[in-house]
Design a protein around this motif. Structure first.
Motif, PDB file in Angstrom:
ATOM      1  N   PHE A 184       0.818  -1.221   0.000  1.00 26.19           N
ATOM      2  CA  PHE A 184       0.000   0.000   0.000  1.00 26.19           C
ATOM      3  C   PHE A 184       0.849   1.267   0.000  1.00 26.19           C
ATOM      4  CE2 PHE A 184      -3.837  -2.287   0.043  1.00 26.19           C
ATOM      5  CZ  PHE A 184      -4.752  -1.387  -0.464  1.00 26.19           C
ATOM      6  N   TYR A 185       2.097   1.141   0.489  1.00 22.45           N
ATOM      7  CA  TYR A 185       3.015   2.280   0.357  1.00 22.45           C
ATOM      8  C   TYR A 185       3.271   2.545  -1.132  1.00 22.45           C
ATOM      9  CZ  TYR A 185       7.446   4.711   0.093  1.00 22.45           C
ATOM     10  OH  TYR A 185       8.422   5.596  -0.246  1.00 22.45           O
ATOM     11  N   ALA A 221       2.296   5.801  -3.273  1.00 24.95           N
ATOM     12  CA  ALA A 221       3.291   6.478  -4.121  1.00 24.95           C
ATOM     13  C   ALA A 221       2.782   6.569  -5.556  1.00 24.95           C
ATOM     14  CB  ALA A 221       4.614   5.730  -4.060  1.00 24.95           C
ATOM     15  N   LEU A 222       2.125   5.492  -5.993  1.00 25.43           N
ATOM     16  CA  LEU A 222       1.607   5.450  -7.370  1.00 25.43           C
ATOM     17  C   LEU A 222       0.523   6.507  -7.579  1.00 25.43           C
ATOM     18  CD1 LEU A 222       1.303   3.891 -10.137  1.00 25.43           C
ATOM     19  CD2 LEU A 222      -0.432   2.545  -8.993  1.00 25.43           C
ATOM     20  N   VAL A 223      -0.462   6.553  -6.684  1.00 27.19           N
ATOM     21  CA  VAL A 223      -1.554   7.523  -6.869  1.00 27.19           C
ATOM     22  C   VAL A 223      -1.070   8.958  -6.675  1.00 27.19           C
ATOM     23  CG1 VAL A 223      -3.496   5.981  -6.390  1.00 27.19           C
ATOM     24  CG2 VAL A 223      -2.438   7.198  -4.508  1.00 27.19           C
ATOM     25  N   THR A 224       0.015   9.124  -5.915  1.00 30.62           N
ATOM     26  CA  THR A 224       0.562  10.468  -5.729  1.00 30.62           C
ATOM     27  C   THR A 224       1.297  10.932  -6.981  1.00 30.62           C
ATOM     28  OG1 THR A 224       0.856   9.887  -3.421  1.00 30.62           O
ATOM     29  CG2 THR A 224       1.892  11.906  -4.131  1.00 30.62           C
ATOM     30  N   LYS A 225       2.037   9.998  -7.606  1.00 27.83           N
ATOM     31  CA  LYS A 225       2.859  10.373  -8.769  1.00 27.83           C
ATOM     32  C   LYS A 225       2.073  10.369 -10.078  1.00 27.83           C
ATOM     33  CE  LYS A 225       7.252   8.759  -6.948  1.00 27.83           C
ATOM     34  NZ  LYS A 225       8.106   7.576  -6.890  1.00 27.83           N
ATOM     35  N   LEU A 226       0.945   9.648 -10.090  1.00 29.05           N
ATOM     36  CA  LEU A 226       0.212   9.475 -11.338  1.00 29.05           C
ATOM     37  C   LEU A 226      -0.344  10.798 -11.862  1.00 29.05           C
ATOM     38  CD1 LEU A 226      -0.719   7.110 -13.214  1.00 29.05           C
ATOM     39  CD2 LEU A 226      -2.866   7.141 -11.975  1.00 29.05           C
ATOM     40  N   ASP A 227       0.030  11.120 -13.095  1.00 34.39           N
ATOM     41  CA  ASP A 227      -0.493  12.320 -13.736  1.00 34.39           C
ATOM     42  C   ASP A 227      -1.504  11.861 -14.783  1.00 34.39           C
ATOM     43  OD1 ASP A 227      -0.977  14.690 -14.986  1.00 34.39           O
ATOM     44  OD2 ASP A 227       0.987  14.839 -15.948  1.00 34.39           O
ATOM     45  N   LEU A 228      -2.793  12.101 -14.515  1.00 35.94           N
ATOM     46  CA  LEU A 228      -3.828  11.537 -15.384  1.00 35.94           C
ATOM     47  C   LEU A 228      -3.844  12.152 -16.784  1.00 35.94           C
ATOM     48  CD1 LEU A 228      -6.821  10.919 -12.983  1.00 35.94           C
ATOM     49  CD2 LEU A 228      -5.342   9.240 -14.042  1.00 35.94           C
ATOM     50  N   THR A 229      -3.225  13.324 -16.930  1.00 40.87           N
ATOM     51  CA  THR A 229      -3.183  13.907 -18.274  1.00 40.87           C
ATOM     52  C   THR A 229      -2.165  13.185 -19.153  1.00 40.87           C
ATOM     53  OG1 THR A 229      -1.638  15.555 -17.444  1.00 40.87           O
ATOM     54  CG2 THR A 229      -3.955  16.208 -17.582  1.00 40.87           C
ATOM     55  N   LYS A 230      -1.136  12.613 -18.517  1.00 45.96           N
ATOM     56  CA  LYS A 230      -0.120  11.839 -19.261  1.00 45.96           C
ATOM     57  C   LYS A 230       0.287  10.642 -18.391  1.00 45.96           C
ATOM     58  CE  LYS A 230       3.568  12.839 -22.456  1.00 45.96           C
ATOM     59  NZ  LYS A 230       4.689  13.722 -22.804  1.00 45.96           N
ATOM     60  N   PRO A 231      -0.582   9.633 -18.312  1.00 47.33           N
ATOM     61  CA  PRO A 231      -0.365   8.581 -17.317  1.00 47.33           C
ATOM     62  C   PRO A 231       0.748   7.580 -17.645  1.00 47.33           C
ATOM     63  CG  PRO A 231      -2.314   8.100 -18.589  1.00 47.33           C
ATOM     64  CD  PRO A 231      -1.799   9.405 -19.088  1.00 47.33           C
ATOM     65  N   PHE A 232       1.060   7.427 -18.929  1.00 46.02           N
ATOM     66  CA  PHE A 232       1.999   6.361 -19.279  1.00 46.02           C
ATOM     67  C   PHE A 232       3.446   6.817 -19.107  1.00 46.02           C
ATOM     68  CE2 PHE A 232      -1.833   5.420 -21.713  1.00 46.02           C
ATOM     69  CZ  PHE A 232      -2.098   4.155 -21.250  1.00 46.02           C
ATOM     70  N   ASN A 233       4.049   6.435 -18.009  1.00 42.99           N
ATOM     71  CA  ASN A 233       5.493   6.651 -17.866  1.00 42.99           C
ATOM     72  C   ASN A 233       6.114   5.440 -17.174  1.00 42.99           C
ATOM     73  OD1 ASN A 233       5.647   7.218 -14.914  1.00 42.99           O
ATOM     74  ND2 ASN A 233       4.341   8.938 -15.508  1.00 42.99           N
ATOM     75  N   SER A 234       7.424   5.332 -17.322  1.00 42.30           N
ATOM     76  CA  SER A 234       8.102   4.109 -16.880  1.00 42.30           C
ATOM     77  C   SER A 234       7.988   3.899 -15.364  1.00 42.30           C
ATOM     78  CB  SER A 234       9.566   4.142 -17.297  1.00 42.30           C
ATOM     79  OG  SER A 234      10.153   5.321 -16.820  1.00 42.30           O
ATOM     80  N   VAL A 235       7.932   4.995 -14.590  1.00 39.57           N
ATOM     81  CA  VAL A 235       7.840   4.862 -13.122  1.00 39.57           C
ATOM     82  C   VAL A 235       6.519   4.194 -12.745  1.00 39.57           C
ATOM     83  CG1 VAL A 235       7.797   6.149 -10.945  1.00 39.57           C
ATOM     84  CG2 VAL A 235       9.279   6.907 -12.802  1.00 39.57           C
TER      85      VAL A 235
END
Lengths: 69, 178
Positions: B82-83, B87-101
């Motif tokens: 869940f950590y 981290a995923l929901v914090t970093k996720l940018d819905l305008t450009k979601p596809f990134n390697s992280v």
């Protein structure tokens, strides 16, 4: 990648800078740079057409196939 | 992105944080229980979930340590998973979601989910074996009740991670199309 982009050669032959070409073909400098350095994965026909028109050349002057083996 | 989706995403972020804090408390509680049960077994009934395995500790130390190892590892893995989700929901940018992280984090979540499912399954089998030998392991049941669900969820997440990786490739290709 066996397809080599000779955009820099053609630009040098026509004595045209990247800035000038960017204005003529209406492409951003970063996109032209991607194309020039061979990082591009694909080129649209419209882009190719605009470049050929601006540099007064054929697509074959810009793109070249080099057998890697 | 519509306002409804935006609110839903903020809601999911809050839920992920709440679950993460809850799981951290559970893992911490189990760790404290474990340490206290070793030195002060009579005090365990006042602690988290009153998980008292002192009877097993006196008769079968191997069984006691293996059972506690299973539930501790599961609790820690759940908290860590869940950590990664937070981290995923914090970093996720819905305008450009596809990134390697993000792709890496989804794959990581699927691996952790599979590990939790697998360890829960093995733990449950071990607990059943101990139960057949006369030890009371009923109190441990809630810790591995969802082993199959976790394995199934891992499979679904792995498929999503694979689709995401393909999406990342397509987006990169799209970005590099001049």
């Amino acid at each position: 990648m066996p397809i080599v982009v000779n955009l820099d050669v053609m630009m040098a032959k026509r004595k045209m800078s990247l800035n000038e070409l960017s204005q003529k073909v209406d492409l951003t400098l970063s996109n032209l740079s991607i194309l020039k350095t061979g990082k591009a994965k694909a080129v649209r026909f419209t882009t190719l057409e605009a470049i050929c028109k601006a540099l007064d050349c054929q697509p074959g002057d810009i793109l070249e196939y080099v057998n890697e083996s | 992105m519509s306002d409804t989706n935006n609110y839903l995403f903020i809601g999911l972020k809050i839920v992920a944080w709440i679950i993460f804090v809850g799981l951290c408390i559970e893992a911490g509680g189990l760790l404290v229980n474990f340490i206290v049960s070793l030195f002060r077994p009579e005090f365990v009934q006042n602690l988290y979930n009153t998980l008292d395995l002192s009877d097993m500790y006196h008769h079968n130390k191997w069984g006691y340590f293996s059972m506690y190892s299973f539930i501790l590892v599961i609790a820690i893995l759940k908290a860590y998973m869940f950590y990664v989700v937070v981290a995923l929901v914090t970093k996720l940018d819905l305008t450009k979601p596809f990134n390697s992280v993000v792709a890496g984090q989804i794959r990581q979540i699927s691996y952790y989910t599979f590990s939790i499912g697998l360890i829960s399954y093995v733990g449950r089998e071990a607990a059943q074996h101990l139960q057949s030998r006369g030890y009371a392991t009923d109190s441990l049941q809630p810790y591995w009740a969802d082993s199959q669900a976790f394995i199934l969820m891992a499979a679904v997440l792995y498929i999503i991670a694979t689709i995401f990786r393909k999406g990342l490739e397509l987006q990169t290709e799209n970005d590099l199309t001049v």
